[in-house]
Motif scaffolding. Structure first.
Motif, PDB file in Angstrom:
ATOM      1  N   GLU A  15       0.826  -1.214   0.000  1.00  0.00           N
ATOM      2  CA  GLU A  15       0.000   0.000   0.000  1.00  0.00           C
ATOM      3  C   GLU A  15       0.856   1.258   0.000  1.00  0.00           C
ATOM      4  OE1 GLU A  15      -3.654   2.093   2.541  1.00  0.00           O
ATOM      5  OE2 GLU A  15      -2.776   0.181   3.191  1.00  0.00           O
ATOM      6  N   THR A  16       1.894   1.312   0.876  1.00  0.00           N
ATOM      7  CA  THR A  16       2.706   2.526   0.946  1.00  0.00           C
ATOM      8  C   THR A  16       3.501   2.726  -0.347  1.00  0.00           C
ATOM      9  OG1 THR A  16       4.526   1.313   2.014  1.00  0.00           O
ATOM     10  CG2 THR A  16       2.927   2.419   3.449  1.00  0.00           C
ATOM     11  N   ILE A  17       3.961   1.632  -0.945  1.00  0.00           N
ATOM     12  CA  ILE A  17       4.697   1.740  -2.215  1.00  0.00           C
ATOM     13  C   ILE A  17       3.770   2.254  -3.311  1.00  0.00           C
ATOM     14  CG2 ILE A  17       5.835   0.422  -4.033  1.00  0.00           C
ATOM     15  CD1 ILE A  17       6.997  -1.389  -1.851  1.00  0.00           C
ATOM     16  N   GLN A  18       2.556   1.702  -3.374  1.00  0.00           N
ATOM     17  CA  GLN A  18       1.619   2.144  -4.403  1.00  0.00           C
ATOM     18  C   GLN A  18       1.263   3.619  -4.214  1.00  0.00           C
ATOM     19  OE1 GLN A  18      -1.856  -0.326  -4.769  1.00  0.00           O
ATOM     20  NE2 GLN A  18      -2.848   1.016  -6.242  1.00  0.00           N
ATOM     21  N   ASN A  19       1.044   4.026  -2.963  1.00  0.00           N
ATOM     22  CA  ASN A  19       0.661   5.413  -2.694  1.00  0.00           C
ATOM     23  C   ASN A  19       1.809   6.394  -2.909  1.00  0.00           C
ATOM     24  OD1 ASN A  19      -1.953   4.678  -2.049  1.00  0.00           O
ATOM     25  ND2 ASN A  19      -1.541   4.516   0.153  1.00  0.00           N
ATOM     26  N   ALA A  20       3.051   5.876  -2.938  1.00  0.00           N
ATOM     27  CA  ALA A  20       4.200   6.752  -3.178  1.00  0.00           C
ATOM     28  C   ALA A  20       4.233   7.258  -4.616  1.00  0.00           C
ATOM     29  CB  ALA A  20       5.499   6.014  -2.868  1.00  0.00           C
ATOM     30  N   PHE A  21       3.532   6.566  -5.508  1.00  0.00           N
ATOM     31  CA  PHE A  21       3.543   6.959  -6.917  1.00  0.00           C
ATOM     32  C   PHE A  21       2.415   7.940  -7.221  1.00  0.00           C
ATOM     33  CE2 PHE A  21       6.306   3.355  -7.155  1.00  0.00           C
ATOM     34  CZ  PHE A  21       7.124   3.603  -8.245  1.00  0.00           C
ATOM     35  N   HIS A  22       2.591   8.643  -8.315  1.00  0.00           N
ATOM     36  CA  HIS A  22       1.607   9.636  -8.764  1.00  0.00           C
ATOM     37  C   HIS A  22       0.251   8.953  -8.938  1.00  0.00           C
ATOM     38  CE1 HIS A  22      -0.330  12.657 -11.295  1.00  0.00           C
ATOM     39  NE2 HIS A  22       0.636  13.501 -10.948  1.00  0.00           N
ATOM     40  N   GLN A  51      -1.318  -3.024 -11.796  1.00  0.00           N
ATOM     41  CA  GLN A  51      -1.378  -4.030 -12.849  1.00  0.00           C
ATOM     42  C   GLN A  51      -0.020  -4.706 -13.044  1.00  0.00           C
ATOM     43  OE1 GLN A  51      -2.785  -2.485 -16.588  1.00  0.00           O
ATOM     44  NE2 GLN A  51      -2.687  -4.453 -17.630  1.00  0.00           N
ATOM     45  N   ALA A  52       1.057  -3.904 -12.987  1.00  0.00           N
ATOM     46  CA  ALA A  52       2.400  -4.458 -13.142  1.00  0.00           C
ATOM     47  C   ALA A  52       2.736  -5.393 -11.978  1.00  0.00           C
ATOM     48  CB  ALA A  52       3.421  -3.327 -13.226  1.00  0.00           C
ATOM     49  N   MET A  53       2.350  -5.010 -10.762  1.00  0.00           N
ATOM     50  CA  MET A  53       2.614  -5.846  -9.589  1.00  0.00           C
ATOM     51  C   MET A  53       1.865  -7.171  -9.679  1.00  0.00           C
ATOM     52  SD  MET A  53       2.480  -2.770  -6.742  1.00  0.00           S
ATOM     53  CE  MET A  53       2.667  -3.834  -5.306  1.00  0.00           C
ATOM     54  N   ASN A 104       2.007 -13.113 -10.731  1.00  0.00           N
ATOM     55  CA  ASN A 104       1.094 -14.121 -11.282  1.00  0.00           C
ATOM     56  C   ASN A 104       1.870 -15.410 -11.558  1.00  0.00           C
ATOM     57  OD1 ASN A 104      -0.765 -15.664 -12.621  1.00  0.00           O
ATOM     58  ND2 ASN A 104      -1.086 -14.227 -14.307  1.00  0.00           N
ATOM     59  N   PRO A 105       1.546 -16.519 -10.879  1.00  0.00           N
ATOM     60  CA  PRO A 105       2.287 -17.774 -11.098  1.00  0.00           C
ATOM     61  C   PRO A 105       2.220 -18.277 -12.531  1.00  0.00           C
ATOM     62  CG  PRO A 105       0.951 -17.894  -9.102  1.00  0.00           C
ATOM     63  CD  PRO A 105       0.535 -16.645  -9.829  1.00  0.00           C
ATOM     64  N   ASP A 106       1.207 -17.854 -13.268  1.00  0.00           N
ATOM     65  CA  ASP A 106       1.065 -18.293 -14.655  1.00  0.00           C
ATOM     66  C   ASP A 106       1.715 -17.311 -15.634  1.00  0.00           C
ATOM     67  OD1 ASP A 106      -0.453 -20.522 -13.868  1.00  0.00           O
ATOM     68  OD2 ASP A 106      -2.287 -19.306 -13.801  1.00  0.00           O
ATOM     69  N   GLY A 107       2.301 -16.250 -15.121  1.00  0.00           N
ATOM     70  CA  GLY A 107       2.919 -15.244 -15.977  1.00  0.00           C
ATOM     71  C   GLY A 107       4.414 -15.436 -16.113  1.00  0.00           C
ATOM     72  N   PRO A 108       5.087 -14.451 -16.723  1.00  0.00           N
ATOM     73  CA  PRO A 108       6.537 -14.555 -16.944  1.00  0.00           C
ATOM     74  C   PRO A 108       7.368 -14.396 -15.679  1.00  0.00           C
ATOM     75  CG  PRO A 108       5.732 -12.419 -17.650  1.00  0.00           C
ATOM     76  CD  PRO A 108       4.519 -13.228 -17.308  1.00  0.00           C
ATOM     77  N   GLY A 109       6.772 -13.825 -14.633  1.00  0.00           N
ATOM     78  CA  GLY A 109       7.498 -13.670 -13.374  1.00  0.00           C
ATOM     79  C   GLY A 109       8.340 -12.424 -13.268  1.00  0.00           C
ATOM     80  N   SER A 154       8.644  -4.722 -15.979  1.00  0.00           N
ATOM     81  CA  SER A 154       9.302  -3.422 -15.860  1.00  0.00           C
ATOM     82  C   SER A 154       8.230  -2.346 -15.859  1.00  0.00           C
ATOM     83  CB  SER A 154      10.268  -3.211 -17.032  1.00  0.00           C
ATOM     84  OG  SER A 154      10.904  -1.957 -16.932  1.00  0.00           O
ATOM     85  N   PHE A 155       8.428  -1.322 -15.040  1.00  0.00           N
ATOM     86  CA  PHE A 155       7.419  -0.269 -14.894  1.00  0.00           C
ATOM     87  C   PHE A 155       8.106   1.081 -14.795  1.00  0.00           C
ATOM     88  CE2 PHE A 155       5.070   2.508 -11.946  1.00  0.00           C
ATOM     89  CZ  PHE A 155       3.892   2.673 -12.664  1.00  0.00           C
ATOM     90  N   LEU A 156       7.522   2.081 -15.450  1.00  0.00           N
ATOM     91  CA  LEU A 156       8.005   3.461 -15.374  1.00  0.00           C
ATOM     92  C   LEU A 156       6.893   4.328 -14.827  1.00  0.00           C
ATOM     93  CD1 LEU A 156      10.173   5.616 -16.058  1.00  0.00           C
ATOM     94  CD2 LEU A 156       9.066   5.843 -18.296  1.00  0.00           C
TER      95      LEU A 156
END
Length: 198
Positions: free
Chosen positions: A14-21, A30-32, A37-42, A45-47
């Motif tokens: 929560e604090t990490i998400q709220n630190a962003f604009h 969505q990136a997190m 996601n165990p079925d994803g690439p694991g 990258s996010f900007l």
């Protein structure tokens, strides 16, 4: 913590998400979710942007890589490694260049000026023709620039004068400038007069 302006806060989702604009939080979430996601690439990258207590905006590029393991017969996320890099300077430069390019595009569109690269020695770099030049010439907007195509359409009576002006500009002791008016045959068959400067 310093990059995210969270020196005095606990590091939680929560604090990490709220630190962003606010405008970037949905994409961050969505990136997190994608990274864990165990079925994803694991990895993902996010900007995004963070906002300091003084209102300053910083651009942060992050990369998350998840480790998965079998837990109670299911593949689950057991650890997430996250790296953060402050790329504010690079992003601000990219934004400034984009604005300058847009201003230049508007200026060339309004004045009917085409911009091109005059390649002297082959070095693997394709010549550049601006969108306005392509429009002026009636040239395919998606095709690679073709200087030979342009030269083939210069009026035969003007070709020698144009070549002489270019050769003079290429002389080491010269001014390095070309300024010549030529007649040019447009693909629609009309004859145009162009002032060429380089």
């Amino acid at each position: 913590r310093e990059i995210l302006n969270l020196e005095d806060s606990e590091l939680t989702r929560e604090t990490i998400q709220n630190a962003f604009h606010p405008e970037d939080r949905s994409a961050l979430l969505q990136a997190m979710q994608q990274a864990t996601n165990p079925d994803g690439p694991g990895s993902v990258s996010f900007l995004g942007r963070t906002t300091g207590s003084n209102g300053s905006v910083r651009w942060i590029r992050s990369r998350a890589t998840s480790e998965f393991a079998e837990v109670d017969g299911e593949r689950r996320t057991v650890r997430v490694l996250v790296s953060l890099i402050d790329v504010t300077e690079q992003e601000e430069l990219a934004i400034m260049l984009k604005r300058q390019e847009e201003r230049l595009r508007l200026a060339t569109d309004v004045t009917g000026v085409g911009i091109f690269d005059r390649i002297i020695l082959p070095h693997g770099v394709a010549p550049y023709w601006s969108a306005s030049m392509r429009q002026i010439l009636g040239f395919d907007p998606n095709a690679p620039a073709d200087p030979d195509w342009f030269l083939e359409r210069v009026h035969t009576d003007d070709m020698a004068r144009m070549i002489a002006a270019i050769d003079a500009a290429n002389e080491p002791q010269g001014e390095g400038r070309v300024e010549v008016v030529v007649r040019w045959i447009h693909p629609d068959g009309a004859h145009r007069r162009f002032l060429i400067r380089s």
